[in-house]
Design a protein around this motif. Structure first.
Motif, PDB file in Angstrom:
ATOM      1  N   THR A  35       1.705  -1.139   7.043  1.00  0.00           N
ATOM      2  CA  THR A  35       3.063  -1.683   7.071  1.00  0.00           C
ATOM      3  C   THR A  35       3.457  -1.875   8.528  1.00  0.00           C
ATOM      4  OG1 THR A  35       5.353  -1.399   6.381  1.00  0.00           O
ATOM      5  CG2 THR A  35       4.156   0.602   6.944  1.00  0.00           C
ATOM      6  N   ARG A  36       4.283  -2.849   8.760  1.00  0.00           N
ATOM      7  CA  ARG A  36       4.722  -3.115  10.119  1.00  0.00           C
ATOM      8  C   ARG A  36       6.242  -3.078  10.223  1.00  0.00           C
ATOM      9  NH1 ARG A  36       2.144  -8.243  11.962  1.00  0.00           N
ATOM     10  NH2 ARG A  36       0.342  -6.906  12.069  1.00  0.00           N
ATOM     11  N   CYS A  37       6.921  -3.281   9.088  1.00  0.00           N
ATOM     12  CA  CYS A  37       8.377  -3.430   9.128  1.00  0.00           C
ATOM     13  C   CYS A  37       9.133  -2.138   8.852  1.00  0.00           C
ATOM     14  CB  CYS A  37       8.815  -4.506   8.136  1.00  0.00           C
ATOM     15  SG  CYS A  37       8.603  -4.022   6.415  1.00  0.00           S
ATOM     16  N   GLY A  39       9.218  -0.481   6.005  1.00  0.00           N
ATOM     17  CA  GLY A  39       9.712  -0.381   4.630  1.00  0.00           C
ATOM     18  C   GLY A  39      10.898  -1.258   4.309  1.00  0.00           C
ATOM     19  N   LYS A  40      11.048  -2.362   5.015  1.00  0.00           N
ATOM     20  CA  LYS A  40      12.195  -3.249   4.792  1.00  0.00           C
ATOM     21  C   LYS A  40      11.822  -4.526   4.038  1.00  0.00           C
ATOM     22  CE  LYS A  40      14.698  -1.631   8.839  1.00  0.00           C
ATOM     23  NZ  LYS A  40      13.837  -0.591   9.304  1.00  0.00           N
ATOM     24  N   ALA A  41      10.610  -4.573   3.485  1.00  0.00           N
ATOM     25  CA  ALA A  41      10.126  -5.744   2.726  1.00  0.00           C
ATOM     26  C   ALA A  41      10.087  -7.006   3.573  1.00  0.00           C
ATOM     27  CB  ALA A  41      10.964  -5.968   1.467  1.00  0.00           C
ATOM     28  N   ALA A  42       9.815  -6.861   4.851  1.00  0.00           N
ATOM     29  CA  ALA A  42       9.786  -8.023   5.734  1.00  0.00           C
ATOM     30  C   ALA A  42       8.367  -8.474   6.077  1.00  0.00           C
ATOM     31  CB  ALA A  42      10.542  -7.718   7.021  1.00  0.00           C
ATOM     32  N   CYS A  43       7.424  -7.547   6.154  1.00  0.00           N
ATOM     33  CA  CYS A  43       6.085  -7.910   6.627  1.00  0.00           C
ATOM     34  C   CYS A  43       5.112  -8.232   5.500  1.00  0.00           C
ATOM     35  CB  CYS A  43       5.508  -6.801   7.501  1.00  0.00           C
ATOM     36  SG  CYS A  43       5.102  -5.276   6.628  1.00  0.00           S
ATOM     37  N   LEU A  44       5.369  -7.779   4.295  1.00  0.00           N
ATOM     38  CA  LEU A  44       4.524  -8.004   3.119  1.00  0.00           C
ATOM     39  C   LEU A  44       3.117  -7.428   3.265  1.00  0.00           C
ATOM     40  CD1 LEU A  44       5.544 -11.672   2.244  1.00  0.00           C
ATOM     41  CD2 LEU A  44       6.509  -9.547   1.389  1.00  0.00           C
ATOM     42  N   MET A  45       2.923  -6.491   4.169  1.00  0.00           N
ATOM     43  CA  MET A  45       1.601  -5.893   4.385  1.00  0.00           C
ATOM     44  C   MET A  45       1.313  -4.749   3.425  1.00  0.00           C
ATOM     45  SD  MET A  45       1.489  -5.819   8.535  1.00  0.00           S
ATOM     46  CE  MET A  45      -0.203  -5.276   8.642  1.00  0.00           C
ATOM     47  N   CYS A  46       2.321  -4.204   2.797  1.00  0.00           N
ATOM     48  CA  CYS A  46       2.155  -2.974   2.010  1.00  0.00           C
ATOM     49  C   CYS A  46       1.895  -3.229   0.532  1.00  0.00           C
ATOM     50  CB  CYS A  46       3.372  -2.076   2.190  1.00  0.00           C
ATOM     51  SG  CYS A  46       4.888  -2.743   1.453  1.00  0.00           S
ATOM     52  N   LYS A  47       1.315  -4.395   0.224  1.00  0.00           N
ATOM     53  CA  LYS A  47       1.065  -4.730  -1.179  1.00  0.00           C
ATOM     54  C   LYS A  47       0.042  -3.776  -1.795  1.00  0.00           C
ATOM     55  CE  LYS A  47       0.087  -9.107  -0.415  1.00  0.00           C
ATOM     56  NZ  LYS A  47       0.410  -9.566   0.888  1.00  0.00           N
ATOM     57  N   VAL A  48       0.310  -3.358  -3.023  1.00  0.00           N
ATOM     58  CA  VAL A  48      -0.608  -2.568  -3.837  1.00  0.00           C
ATOM     59  C   VAL A  48      -0.645  -3.218  -5.215  1.00  0.00           C
ATOM     60  CG1 VAL A  48      -0.212  -0.392  -2.602  1.00  0.00           C
ATOM     61  CG2 VAL A  48       1.185  -0.952  -4.595  1.00  0.00           C
ATOM     62  N   SER A  78       4.766  -1.735  -1.841  1.00  0.00           N
ATOM     63  CA  SER A  78       4.867  -0.277  -1.975  1.00  0.00           C
ATOM     64  C   SER A  78       6.157   0.263  -1.366  1.00  0.00           C
ATOM     65  CB  SER A  78       3.649   0.411  -1.361  1.00  0.00           C
ATOM     66  OG  SER A  78       3.599   0.216   0.031  1.00  0.00           O
ATOM     67  N   CYS A  79       6.734  -0.470  -0.425  1.00  0.00           N
ATOM     68  CA  CYS A  79       7.982  -0.008   0.191  1.00  0.00           C
ATOM     69  C   CYS A  79       9.184  -0.238  -0.713  1.00  0.00           C
ATOM     70  CB  CYS A  79       8.200  -0.683   1.546  1.00  0.00           C
ATOM     71  SG  CYS A  79       8.568  -2.455   1.456  1.00  0.00           S
ATOM     72  N   GLN A  80       9.027  -1.076  -1.735  1.00  0.00           N
ATOM     73  CA  GLN A  80      10.125  -1.415  -2.632  1.00  0.00           C
ATOM     74  C   GLN A  80       9.929  -0.873  -4.047  1.00  0.00           C
ATOM     75  OE1 GLN A  80      12.937  -3.287  -1.384  1.00  0.00           O
ATOM     76  NE2 GLN A  80      11.845  -2.560   0.409  1.00  0.00           N
ATOM     77  N   ALA A  81       8.674  -0.715  -4.468  1.00  0.00           N
ATOM     78  CA  ALA A  81       8.371  -0.270  -5.831  1.00  0.00           C
ATOM     79  C   ALA A  81       8.694   1.208  -5.985  1.00  0.00           C
ATOM     80  CB  ALA A  81       6.900  -0.533  -6.138  1.00  0.00           C
ATOM     81  N   LYS A  82       9.571   1.522  -6.925  1.00  0.00           N
ATOM     82  CA  LYS A  82       9.997   2.908  -7.151  1.00  0.00           C
ATOM     83  C   LYS A  82       9.404   3.430  -8.450  1.00  0.00           C
ATOM     84  CE  LYS A  82      14.202   2.412  -4.500  1.00  0.00           C
ATOM     85  NZ  LYS A  82      15.641   2.495  -4.498  1.00  0.00           N
TER      86      LYS A  82
END
Length: 112
Positions: A35-37, A39-48, A78-82
């Protein structure tokens, strides 16, 4: 009440409270998710990948807009999925590690 989150391919498991993001659960389990942002859903790198979204709360409008058609493939940010219940999330291989693994495999093939 705690729920169990399993991260593939490492089979690492962690218990967290419902409402915890997958990114926070991964950090607790010592599973690296790029992740780069922050956890703000800006970089889209944290996809799972979570097939069928089982064990997760429904996607927020923001996450759905960010993912677009990728949301149909079981991918989540992953930063948005709860988490809502027990869930299994597949974490993609880090691109740098993948490149190194491919180079080592190619080198081994050439040595034989």
């Amino acid at each position: 009440m705690l729920v169990e989150v399993t991260f593939l391919p490492d089979q690492k498991k962690v218990k967290v409270r419902p409402g915890t993001t997958l990114l926070d659960a991964a950090r607790k389990a010592k599973v690296h998710i790029r992740t780069r942002c922050g956890g703000k859903a800006a970089c889209l790198m944290c996809k799972v990948t979570v097939p069928g979204g089982a064990g997760l709360l429904p996607m927020s409008r923001n996450e759905s807009l960010k993912l677009g058609s990728l949301s149909d493939t079981g991918q989540r940010l992953s930063c948005q999925a709860k988490v809502a219940g027990d869930v299994t999330a597949e974490v993609p291989e880090d691109p740098l590690k993948a490149a190194i693994r491919r180079q080592l495999a190619q080198q081994q093939e050439e040595d034989f």
